[in-house]
Motif scaffolding. Structure first.
Motif, PDB file in Angstrom:
ATOM      1  N   ARG A 195     -29.740   1.823  -3.222  1.00 29.25           N
ATOM      2  CA  ARG A 195     -31.130   2.383  -2.943  1.00 29.25           C
ATOM      3  C   ARG A 195     -31.906   3.276  -3.962  1.00 29.25           C
ATOM      4  N   HIS A 196     -31.073   4.009  -4.653  1.00 29.07           N
ATOM      5  CA  HIS A 196     -31.572   4.859  -5.596  1.00 29.07           C
ATOM      6  C   HIS A 196     -32.338   4.072  -6.878  1.00 29.07           C
ATOM      7  N   ARG A 197     -31.541   3.002  -7.247  1.00 27.81           N
ATOM      8  CA  ARG A 197     -32.073   2.040  -8.340  1.00 27.81           C
ATOM      9  C   ARG A 197     -33.434   1.371  -7.971  1.00 27.81           C
ATOM     10  N   GLU A 198     -33.121   0.879  -6.731  1.00 31.07           N
ATOM     11  CA  GLU A 198     -34.272   0.234  -6.037  1.00 31.07           C
ATOM     12  C   GLU A 198     -35.563   1.036  -5.968  1.00 31.07           C
ATOM     13  N   ARG A 199     -35.605   2.022  -5.516  1.00 26.73           N
ATOM     14  CA  ARG A 199     -36.645   3.054  -5.478  1.00 26.73           C
ATOM     15  C   ARG A 199     -37.463   3.261  -6.743  1.00 26.73           C
ATOM     16  N   TRP A 200     -36.515   3.575  -7.675  1.00 29.50           N
ATOM     17  CA  TRP A 200     -37.041   4.073  -8.890  1.00 29.50           C
ATOM     18  C   TRP A 200     -37.405   2.833  -9.713  1.00 29.50           C
ATOM     19  N   LYS A 201     -36.994   1.670  -9.456  1.00 26.97           N
ATOM     20  CA  LYS A 201     -37.529   0.374 -10.054  1.00 26.97           C
ATOM     21  C   LYS A 201     -39.042   0.082  -9.458  1.00 26.97           C
ATOM     22  N   ASN A 202     -39.110   0.557  -7.951  1.00 25.31           N
ATOM     23  CA  ASN A 202     -40.331   0.499  -7.492  1.00 25.31           C
ATOM     24  C   ASN A 202     -41.295   1.450  -8.108  1.00 25.31           C
ATOM     25  N   ALA A 203     -41.069   2.441  -8.458  1.00 27.37           N
ATOM     26  CA  ALA A 203     -41.866   3.716  -8.978  1.00 27.37           C
ATOM     27  C   ALA A 203     -42.388   3.175 -10.411  1.00 27.37           C
ATOM     28  N   ALA A 204     -41.664   2.553 -11.145  1.00 25.76           N
ATOM     29  CA  ALA A 204     -41.786   2.012 -12.482  1.00 25.76           C
ATOM     30  C   ALA A 204     -42.815   1.035 -12.502  1.00 25.76           C
ATOM     31  N   VAL A 205     -42.641   0.132 -11.533  1.00 27.91           N
ATOM     32  CA  VAL A 205     -43.510  -1.150 -11.201  1.00 27.91           C
ATOM     33  C   VAL A 205     -44.949  -0.717 -10.771  1.00 27.91           C
ATOM     34  N   ASN A 206     -44.912   0.354  -9.995  1.00 32.31           N
ATOM     35  CA  ASN A 206     -46.376   1.020  -9.682  1.00 32.31           C
ATOM     36  C   ASN A 206     -46.906   1.600 -10.719  1.00 32.31           C
ATOM     37  N   THR A 207     -46.482   2.375 -11.417  1.00 35.41           N
ATOM     38  CA  THR A 207     -46.875   3.011 -12.811  1.00 35.41           C
ATOM     39  C   THR A 207     -47.278   2.052 -13.570  1.00 35.41           C
ATOM     40  N   PHE A 208     -46.813   0.853 -13.906  1.00 37.08           N
ATOM     41  CA  PHE A 208     -47.058  -0.110 -14.905  1.00 37.08           C
ATOM     42  C   PHE A 208     -48.465  -0.824 -14.433  1.00 37.08           C
ATOM     43  N   HIS A 209     -48.539  -1.058 -12.900  1.00 29.77           N
ATOM     44  CA  HIS A 209     -49.670  -1.889 -12.513  1.00 29.77           C
ATOM     45  C   HIS A 209     -51.048  -0.601 -12.696  1.00 29.77           C
ATOM     46  N   VAL A 210     -50.602   0.765 -12.612  1.00 34.74           N
ATOM     47  CA  VAL A 210     -51.833   1.629 -12.814  1.00 34.74           C
ATOM     48  C   VAL A 210     -52.123   1.519 -14.340  1.00 34.74           C
ATOM     49  N   ILE A 211     -51.128   1.294 -15.295  1.00 37.00           N
ATOM     50  CA  ILE A 211     -51.413   1.117 -16.535  1.00 37.00           C
ATOM     51  C   ILE A 211     -52.447  -0.073 -16.984  1.00 37.00           C
ATOM     52  N   GLU A 212     -51.978  -1.084 -16.213  1.00 40.42           N
ATOM     53  CA  GLU A 212     -52.792  -2.391 -16.309  1.00 40.42           C
ATOM     54  C   GLU A 212     -54.234  -2.213 -16.186  1.00 40.42           C
ATOM     55  N   TRP A 213     -54.296  -1.541 -14.766  1.00 39.57           N
ATOM     56  CA  TRP A 213     -55.654  -1.419 -14.229  1.00 39.57           C
ATOM     57  C   TRP A 213     -56.655  -0.509 -15.341  1.00 39.57           C
ATOM     58  N   LEU A 214     -55.954   0.575 -15.709  1.00 38.53           N
ATOM     59  CA  LEU A 214     -56.650   1.495 -16.647  1.00 38.53           C
ATOM     60  C   LEU A 214     -57.058   0.948 -17.922  1.00 38.53           C
ATOM     61  N   LEU A 215     -56.467   0.029 -18.358  1.00 40.40           N
ATOM     62  CA  LEU A 215     -56.678  -0.634 -19.680  1.00 40.40           C
ATOM     63  C   LEU A 215     -58.058  -1.469 -19.667  1.00 40.40           C
ATOM     64  N   ARG A 216     -58.318  -1.663 -18.273  1.00 40.48           N
ATOM     65  CA  ARG A 216     -59.484  -2.807 -18.178  1.00 40.48           C
ATOM     66  C   ARG A 216     -60.731  -2.030 -18.596  1.00 40.48           C
ATOM     67  N   ARG A 217     -61.842  -2.950 -19.246  1.00 40.34           N
ATOM     68  CA  ARG A 217     -63.072  -2.382 -19.340  1.00 40.34           C
ATOM     69  C   ARG A 217     -63.806  -1.903 -18.384  1.00 40.34           C
ATOM     70  N   PRO A 218     -64.654  -1.013 -18.561  1.00 45.17           N
ATOM     71  CA  PRO A 218     -65.518  -0.361 -17.232  1.00 45.17           C
ATOM     72  C   PRO A 218     -66.303  -1.398 -16.818  1.00 45.17           C
ATOM     73  N   ARG A 219     -66.652  -1.648 -15.693  1.00 42.59           N
ATOM     74  CA  ARG A 219     -67.562  -2.421 -15.144  1.00 42.59           C
ATOM     75  C   ARG A 219     -68.888  -1.831 -14.875  1.00 42.59           C
ATOM     76  N   GLY A 220     -69.931  -2.477 -14.478  1.00 44.46           N
ATOM     77  CA  GLY A 220     -71.239  -1.726 -14.121  1.00 44.46           C
ATOM     78  C   GLY A 220     -70.987  -0.967 -12.907  1.00 44.46           C
ATOM     79  N   THR A 221     -71.720  -0.017 -12.460  1.00 41.34           N
ATOM     80  CA  THR A 221     -71.237   1.206 -11.641  1.00 41.34           C
ATOM     81  C   THR A 221     -71.945   0.786 -10.221  1.00 41.34           C
ATOM     82  N   SER A 222     -72.875  -0.026 -10.187  1.00 41.63           N
ATOM     83  CA  SER A 222     -73.493  -0.445  -9.014  1.00 41.63           C
ATOM     84  C   SER A 222     -73.978  -1.910  -8.774  1.00 41.63           C
ATOM     85  N   GLY A 223     -74.174  -2.321  -7.479  1.00 44.63           N
ATOM     86  CA  GLY A 223     -74.550  -3.587  -7.198  1.00 44.63           C
ATOM     87  C   GLY A 223     -73.644  -4.779  -7.286  1.00 44.63           C
ATOM     88  N   ASN A 224     -72.185  -4.385  -7.691  1.00 45.23           N
ATOM     89  CA  ASN A 224     -71.436  -5.709  -8.018  1.00 45.23           C
ATOM     90  C   ASN A 224     -69.875  -5.503  -7.077  1.00 45.23           C
TER      91      ASN A 224
END
Length: 266
Positions: A195-224
């Motif tokens: 259970r310990h290993r599965e929980r921290w694997k989940n945490a690592a995957v969640n963190t990497f998702h955040v990295i992926e999103w923050l690497l994206r180029r900013p979009r326009g800020t309105s209307g889309n």
């Protein structure tokens, strides 16, 4: 908020207020805070309490104990996520996160050991998709976004000037992944270790998702952005799902993170 029913009721209240008064999403109070900053303030307060608890723990504890389980974050983010979505859908330009401002917010988020996508990962996804949060240009800017004029992020945990949000997230990812691979004395096939290993694997995957999103180029800020979070009219960012491309293009990707992304995606 530590109860799901209270969280749902609070979201319903925010929805009713915005239906009656749509401009409330961007209304500033006497301290120049927009409503979204109230969510951030709650995250900062929770982070202070969490750090106080962590100082009491033994860093080299070789046993899997109840302390391995963080306080449940489901209820607070049951309120934060839909409320942030409501506010940013009404006014996506109210608060743009860059550089130091983004760093302070990400630094204050707890380890998210929920199965992906966990509540904190979903929260960052909302900030990226609806609020335009991004690590792009963070190294060059460094300072808080001028539009984020309410909260003084320097009042919270200090960070080295040469650090940035991607380096912070990569260190968190490595720490979480290492914890998911940890060996304990005795039988490592017992339930609590699995259970310990599965929980921290989940945490690592969640963190990497955040990295992926923050690497994206900013979009326009309105209307889309639609009410369901769908994007339209954003043709300039059609390549935003190309992870290696984004990591190279962002210009602020730490070498270790860039190497990991290239090795695992090519």
């Amino acid at each position: 908020i530590d109860d799901v029913s209270v969280a749902d009721a609070a979201v319903a209240c925010v929805h009713a207020i915005l239906e009656a008064c749509p401009e409330a999403a961007s209304k500033r109070d006497g301290h120049n805070h927009v409503p979204l900053e109230g969510i951030f303030a709650g995250i900062f307060t929770a982070a202070k309490r969490r750090r106080a608890r962590e100082t009491k723990r033994t860093a080299d504890d070789e046993d899997v104990t109840e302390d391995d389980d963080d306080v449940d974050i489901s209820a607070p983010f049951r309120f934060r996520n839909p409320t942030a979505h409501l506010l940013l859908t009404r006014d996506p330009d109210s608060l743009l996160l860059r550089g130091k401002s983004l760093y302070k917010l990400v630094e204050s988020l707890p380890d998210d050991t929920h199965p992906p996508l966990g509540p904190t990962a979903l929260f960052l996804q909302i900030l990226v998709d609806l609020g335009g949060a991004t690590a792009a240009g963070a190294a060059a800017k460094g300072a808080a976004t001028p539009s984020l004029s309410g909260i003084n992020f320097d009042d919270f945990a200090a960070s080295p000037e040469e650090d940035d949000v991607l380096a912070l997230l990569y260190r968190r990812f490595v720490r979480q992944f290492d914890r998911s691979e940890r060996f304990f004395a005795g039988d490592n096939s017992r339930e609590e270790v699995v259970r310990h290993r599965e929980r921290w694997k989940n945490a690592a995957v969640n963190t990497f998702h955040v990295i992926e999103w923050l690497l994206r180029r900013p979009r326009g800020t309105s209307g889309n952005i639609g009410n369901d979070g769908s994007k339209s009219g954003d043709g300039d960012n059609d390549d935003n799902d190309l992870l290696v491309h984004n990591a190279v293009r962002v210009g602020a990707c730490p070498p270790d993170l860039l190497r990991y992304i290239v090795e695992t995606n090519l």
